[in-house]
Scaffold this motif. Structure first.
Motif, PDB file in Angstrom:
ATOM      1  N   PRO A  15       0.821  -1.216   0.000  1.00 57.89           N
ATOM      2  CA  PRO A  15       0.000   0.000   0.000  1.00 57.89           C
ATOM      3  C   PRO A  15       0.854   1.266   0.000  1.00 57.89           C
ATOM      4  N   ILE A  16       0.580   2.155  -0.942  1.00 60.67           N
ATOM      5  CA  ILE A  16       1.232   3.468  -0.995  1.00 60.67           C
ATOM      6  C   ILE A  16       0.155   4.496  -0.672  1.00 60.67           C
ATOM      7  N   LYS A  17       0.433   5.355   0.290  1.00 61.32           N
ATOM      8  CA  LYS A  17      -0.530   6.393   0.683  1.00 61.32           C
ATOM      9  C   LYS A  17      -0.094   7.723   0.086  1.00 61.32           C
ATOM     10  N   VAL A  18      -1.055   8.404  -0.548  1.00 64.15           N
ATOM     11  CA  VAL A  18      -0.785   9.667  -1.225  1.00 64.15           C
ATOM     12  C   VAL A  18      -1.789  10.695  -0.709  1.00 64.15           C
ATOM     13  N   MET A  19      -1.303  11.894  -0.394  1.00 64.82           N
ATOM     14  CA  MET A  19      -2.173  12.972   0.084  1.00 64.82           C
ATOM     15  C   MET A  19      -1.996  14.173  -0.831  1.00 64.82           C
ATOM     16  N   GLY A  58      -6.914  11.797   0.866  1.00 63.42           N
ATOM     17  CA  GLY A  58      -5.919  10.750   1.058  1.00 63.42           C
ATOM     18  C   GLY A  58      -6.306   9.558   0.204  1.00 63.42           C
ATOM     19  N   ILE A  59      -5.347   9.010  -0.509  1.00 64.59           N
ATOM     20  CA  ILE A  59      -5.580   7.866  -1.385  1.00 64.59           C
ATOM     21  C   ILE A  59      -4.606   6.760  -1.000  1.00 64.59           C
ATOM     22  N   THR A  60      -5.121   5.536  -0.874  1.00 68.81           N
ATOM     23  CA  THR A  60      -4.260   4.381  -0.664  1.00 68.81           C
ATOM     24  C   THR A  60      -4.281   3.541  -1.929  1.00 68.81           C
ATOM     25  N   LEU A  61      -3.095   3.344  -2.509  1.00 68.44           N
ATOM     26  CA  LEU A  61      -2.940   2.583  -3.741  1.00 68.44           C
ATOM     27  C   LEU A  61      -2.343   1.216  -3.427  1.00 68.44           C
ATOM     28  N   PRO A  62      -3.058   0.128  -3.664  1.00 67.80           N
ATOM     29  CA  PRO A  62      -2.474  -1.203  -3.461  1.00 67.80           C
ATOM     30  C   PRO A  62      -1.651  -1.598  -4.695  1.00 67.80           C
ATOM     31  N   LEU A  71       9.291   0.396  -6.593  1.00 68.46           N
ATOM     32  CA  LEU A  71       8.678   1.201  -5.531  1.00 68.46           C
ATOM     33  C   LEU A  71       9.381   2.542  -5.368  1.00 68.46           C
ATOM     34  N   ASP A  72      10.702   2.545  -5.438  1.00 68.52           N
ATOM     35  CA  ASP A  72      11.459   3.796  -5.303  1.00 68.52           C
ATOM     36  C   ASP A  72      11.099   4.775  -6.419  1.00 68.52           C
ATOM     37  N   GLU A  73      11.029   4.275  -7.647  1.00 70.89           N
ATOM     38  CA  GLU A  73      10.724   5.144  -8.784  1.00 70.89           C
ATOM     39  C   GLU A  73       9.273   5.630  -8.725  1.00 70.89           C
ATOM     40  N   LEU A  74       8.355   4.782  -8.297  1.00 71.00           N
ATOM     41  CA  LEU A  74       6.958   5.187  -8.129  1.00 71.00           C
ATOM     42  C   LEU A  74       6.857   6.274  -7.064  1.00 71.00           C
ATOM     43  N   TYR A  75       7.537   6.080  -5.937  1.00 72.94           N
ATOM     44  CA  TYR A  75       7.543   7.071  -4.869  1.00 72.94           C
ATOM     45  C   TYR A  75       8.084   8.417  -5.381  1.00 72.94           C
ATOM     46  N   ARG A  76       9.187   8.386  -6.136  1.00 75.19           N
ATOM     47  CA  ARG A  76       9.774   9.619  -6.677  1.00 75.19           C
ATOM     48  C   ARG A  76       8.810  10.313  -7.641  1.00 75.19           C
ATOM     49  N   THR A  77       8.171   9.539  -8.498  1.00 72.95           N
ATOM     50  CA  THR A  77       7.243  10.107  -9.483  1.00 72.95           C
ATOM     51  C   THR A  77       6.050  10.744  -8.786  1.00 72.95           C
ATOM     52  N   LEU A  78       5.485  10.052  -7.810  1.00 75.97           N
ATOM     53  CA  LEU A  78       4.340  10.609  -7.076  1.00 75.97           C
ATOM     54  C   LEU A  78       4.760  11.854  -6.286  1.00 75.97           C
ATOM     55  N   SER A  79       5.905  11.800  -5.642  1.00 83.98           N
ATOM     56  CA  SER A  79       6.371  12.905  -4.796  1.00 83.98           C
ATOM     57  C   SER A  79       6.604  14.187  -5.575  1.00 83.98           C
ATOM     58  N   THR A  80       6.956  14.073  -6.844  1.00 84.72           N
ATOM     59  CA  THR A  80       7.251  15.262  -7.640  1.00 84.72           C
ATOM     60  C   THR A  80       6.040  15.769  -8.430  1.00 84.72           C
ATOM     61  N   HIS A  81       4.920  15.067  -8.337  1.00 79.58           N
ATOM     62  CA  HIS A  81       3.719  15.500  -9.056  1.00 79.58           C
ATOM     63  C   HIS A  81       3.171  16.756  -8.397  1.00 79.58           C
ATOM     64  N   PRO A  82       2.776  17.785  -9.176  1.00 78.06           N
ATOM     65  CA  PRO A  82       2.325  19.044  -8.599  1.00 78.06           C
ATOM     66  C   PRO A  82       1.033  18.955  -7.757  1.00 78.06           C
ATOM     67  N   LEU A  83       0.214  17.933  -7.962  1.00 77.58           N
ATOM     68  CA  LEU A  83      -1.028  17.805  -7.181  1.00 77.58           C
ATOM     69  C   LEU A  83      -0.819  17.048  -5.868  1.00 77.58           C
ATOM     70  N   VAL A  84       0.367  16.490  -5.673  1.00 73.39           N
ATOM     71  CA  VAL A  84       0.643  15.670  -4.488  1.00 73.39           C
ATOM     72  C   VAL A  84       1.353  16.476  -3.418  1.00 73.39           C
ATOM     73  N   SER A  85       0.825  16.376  -2.188  1.00 74.53           N
ATOM     74  CA  SER A  85       1.446  17.056  -1.048  1.00 74.53           C
ATOM     75  C   SER A  85       2.395  16.134  -0.295  1.00 74.53           C
ATOM     76  N   MET A  86       2.033  14.826  -0.207  1.00 79.66           N
ATOM     77  CA  MET A  86       2.830  13.896   0.602  1.00 79.66           C
ATOM     78  C   MET A  86       2.603  12.466   0.117  1.00 79.66           C
ATOM     79  N   VAL A  87       3.671  11.644   0.198  1.00 78.11           N
ATOM     80  CA  VAL A  87       3.585  10.225  -0.141  1.00 78.11           C
ATOM     81  C   VAL A  87       4.190   9.438   1.001  1.00 78.11           C
ATOM     82  N   LEU A  88       3.487   8.405   1.450  1.00 77.19           N
ATOM     83  CA  LEU A  88       3.986   7.534   2.519  1.00 77.19           C
ATOM     84  C   LEU A  88       3.975   6.097   2.037  1.00 77.19           C
TER      85      LEU A  88
END
Length: 88
Positions: A15-19, A58-62, A71-88
């Motif tokens: 699970p990846i959590k995105v806010m 808040g969105i949880t992506l399974p 996972l590292d590349e997905l985290y980096r891509t989500l973290s740099t998206h302008p609509l995303v505030s936080m990724v856990l």
């Protein structure tokens, strides 16, 4: 240099959590990114939690995780998206 042992066994559902700020573009953008990294991503399993005032979502992506690199590349891509505030 010794190779680090992963705490995650691959493949597995992770699970990846995105806010981010709630907007009509937010959820479709996040799902689009998830599908780029997980070809068998199941949208029906996505969990959404709006903030108390509805300003954030808040969105949880399974994610079907196949490697740490994925996972590292997905985290980096989500973290740099302008609509995303936080990724856990």
């Amino acid at each position: 240099m010794a190779e680090e042992k992963s705490l995650i066994e691959y493949p597995s559902v992770f699970p990846i959590k995105v806010m981010g700020k709630s907007s009509p573009e937010y959820l479709p953008a996040i799902i689009h990114i998830a599908k780029q990294f997980d070809p068998i991503f199941d949208e029906s399993k996505v969990e959404q939690r709006p903030s108390k005032d509805g300003n954030y979502l808040g969105i949880t992506l399974p994610i079907n995780a196949t490697s740490r690199e994925q996972l590292d590349e997905l985290y980096r891509t989500l973290s740099t998206h302008p609509l995303v505030s936080m990724v856990l």
